[in-house]
Design an enzyme around this catalytic site. Structure first.
Site, PDB file in Angstrom:
ATOM      1  N   HIS A   5      11.682  -5.460 -19.604  1.00  0.00           N
ATOM      2  CA  HIS A   5      11.979  -5.548 -18.184  1.00  0.00           C
ATOM      3  C   HIS A   5      13.381  -6.069 -17.865  1.00  0.00           C
ATOM      4  CE1 HIS A   5      11.036  -5.718 -13.966  1.00  0.00           C
ATOM      5  NE2 HIS A   5      11.122  -7.044 -13.897  1.00  0.00           N
TER       6      HIS A   5
ATOM      7  N   HIS B  13       8.010  -7.773 -18.935  1.00  0.00           N
ATOM      8  CA  HIS B  13       7.153  -7.961 -17.764  1.00  0.00           C
ATOM      9  C   HIS B  13       5.714  -7.781 -18.234  1.00  0.00           C
ATOM     10  CE1 HIS B  13       5.396  -7.566 -13.798  1.00  0.00           C
ATOM     11  NE2 HIS B  13       6.554  -7.899 -13.260  1.00  0.00           N
TER      12      HIS B  13
END
Length: 548
Positions: A348, A237
């Protein structure tokens, strides 16, 4: 080591969004269901941490939106590595699953007209992300918990599942593991077993994931002989917190950029336009590499990040739509209404995982997988907002398929296999040279340095060598035999899974000699047509490929 045994029709391993939705569906089909969690039920998954939203093509804000547009965006975002059949199921069923969540009590933000509000997320042609402020996942889990409680579904907390039970034919008949609170050995006998354990973010030192995400579901699937695909595809992310160390990696939701947040380097330049015409709303792989590049070329902040700025937005917009972010940064002494956030990429989401068909069936009888523990839906890069939809669409399908399987399930328990697993765990108790947590940290360093955002052949091969060296060190772990909670035993069991998954990610990254989605090879920077295929790994077979 004391023993406990449970029996049920359907065993669900994991209590996040996919696990709860699977359990609800199986229960509605009249089956006995048990949900088992490594942490506390409902709180140890990543769904509750998901902030930004849930993608569904209602077309309430942009009338031109459609399931076809959602499908096209998902395939393009996934660099066409997705299983198109799974994507079709996702986009067609996402709206109905959200409507069901509302029936369980979830509240989503609405427009003045009363229709659901929808915000833009990266890689979307139209605004289709439904949300509840910036705490969408928490709202979903609250509603799912209410429904699980209403249906009187049994939950078992703080049990780490270490293996699936299989007979001589390979049929799965439940699972066994360790009760973390008292180190009892626990067996679950079940006609159908569903894995919904999420990802493996903690093979990296900086991750947005809940503490429990050490790749357990991938390891369970692999050890049972299930196919895993696209394990090299790990999404970073773009925006995680940088400091203090206790908050390092904590998610800064994509909703910040969706509401107009600007990414700015240390020279005051809004830099995303240099990398992609979509700017801050490019796909996550593009934004993460852009931020990484700015930092590596010396345009990062003193703390090794970049700025994410929303100070130009009205204070009431931040307070209403980004309330969680406001409180999250106020908690560490920063007011995002008046000063920019400092952010950097954080491990992520795993796009890879167990290979499933649209009914969430694996190649192993009686074994089903849903959510992040499965692969194929998101291809080489997941679009923000698609994961929450994934949990509900495929959670429901897994629950239904598992329930229908109960009456025809075949499994013959061999008590020796249970004894074997208990004996394997007991053998971990020993005096040695390394505490398991030390080896975890060493593994995380290897993965961060050589198998993260930008990869090279030399680094990947070096990582594999160091992973093999860690395997040897694992034979000399310090694991004291203590009564009650045994952190060292949990670390040792998690380390086994983390080492396995790190090895699979690295091997798959070496095989894919191109850059596609989240997998970026500095020595193979181009996306190549001949690599438009998934890499399938299986412990009992040679590497296989699936043309996309």
């Amino acid at each position: 080591m004391e023993k406990e045994t449970y029996s049920t029709d359907v065993l669900v391993i994991g209590s996040g969004g996919a696990g709860c939705r699977a359990a609800i569906e199986a229960k509605k089909h009249g089956k006995d269901v048990i949900i088992v969690s490594k942490g506390l039920s409902y709180k140890s998954g990543c769904t509750t941490l998901a902030e930004g939203g849930y993608n569904a093509a209602f077309a309430y804000v942009d009338a031109e939106d459609s399931t076809q547009a959602h499908l096209d965006d998902t395939l393009k975002g996934g660099a066409y590595l997705n299983d198109q059949e799974l994507v079709h199921v996702l986009v067609e069923e996402a709206p109905d699953r959200l409507t069901e969540l509302e029936g369980y009590g979830a509240l989503f933000d609405r427009q003045e007209s009363g229709k659901l509000n929808q915000r833009p997320f990266g890689g979307q042609t139209y605004r289709r992300t439904c949300f509840q402020g910036d705490r969408t996942g928490h709202e979903m889990m609250t509603a799912l918990r209410e429904e699980v409680t209403r249906l009187d579904i049994e939950t078992v907390d703080e049990v780490m599942i270490t293996t699936l039970l299989q007979d001589s034919e390979g049929n799965v008949g439940g699972a066994c593991g360790i009760s973390l609170s008292n180190t009892h050995f626990v067996t679950f006998l079940a006609k159908s077993t569903i894995i919904t354990t999420g990802g493996a973010g903690w093979i990296y030192p900086v991750t947005s994931n809940a503490l429990q995400k050490t790749g357990d579901g991938y390891a369970l699937s692999w050890n049972a002989g299930a196919d895993l695909l696209d394990m090299e595809q790990v999404q970073f992310h773009p925006t995680g917190m940088l400091y203090p160390d206790s908050r390092r990696g904590v998610l800064v939701t994509e909703a910040v950029r969706g509401e107009g947040g600007k990414l700015i380097n240390s020279e005051g330049e809004r830099f995303m336009a240099n990398y992609d015409p979509r700017g801050e709303l490019a796909t996550r792989d593009v934004v993460a590499r852009a931020i990484y590049n700015e930092i590596m070329e010396g345009r990062g902040t003193e703390n090794g990040g970049v700025y994410l700025d929303v100070t130009h937005l009205p204070a009431e917009v931040i307070e209403e739509k980004l309330e969680t972010m406001l409180l999250q940064f106020q908690d560490v002494g920063a007011d995002i209404r008046k000063e920019p956030m400092e952010v950097a990429p954080t491990a992520h989401h795993f796009m890879g995982g167990a290979r499933i068909n649209p009914h969430c069936e694996t190649n192993i009888p009686n074994l089903y997988v849903a959510g992040e523990a499965s692969g194929g839906v998101h291809g080489a890069n997941r679009l923000g907002g698609n994961a929450l939809a994934d949990t509900q669409v495929f959670g429901k399908r897994a629950g239904e398929t598992a329930a229908l399987n109960v009456s025809k399930s075949k499994f013959t328990l061999n008590p020796a296999s249970v004894e074997m697993e208990q004996g394997r765990i007991t053998k971990l108790f020993q005096d040695g040279d390394y505490y398991p947590f030390q080896l975890k940290e060493e593994l995380q360093e290897v993965m961060w340095n050589d198998v993260a955002i930008i990869r090279q052949s030399e680094g990947l091969k070096s990582a594999l060598e160091r992973i093999n060296a860690l395997k040897e060190k694992m034979t000399r772990m310090i694991v004291p035999d203590v009564i009650g909670y045994n952190r060292h035993l949990q670390d040792a069991l998690e380390l086994e899974n983390m080492i396995l998954i790190a090895e699979l990610v690295t091997k798959s990254a070496i095989i894919r000699e191109e850059s596609r989605g989240a997998h970026y090879r500095g020595d193979y920077p181009e996306t190549r047509d001949e690599w438009n295929k998934s890499i399938i790994l299986n412990k009992n077979e040679e590497v296989r490929f699936k043309k996309r």
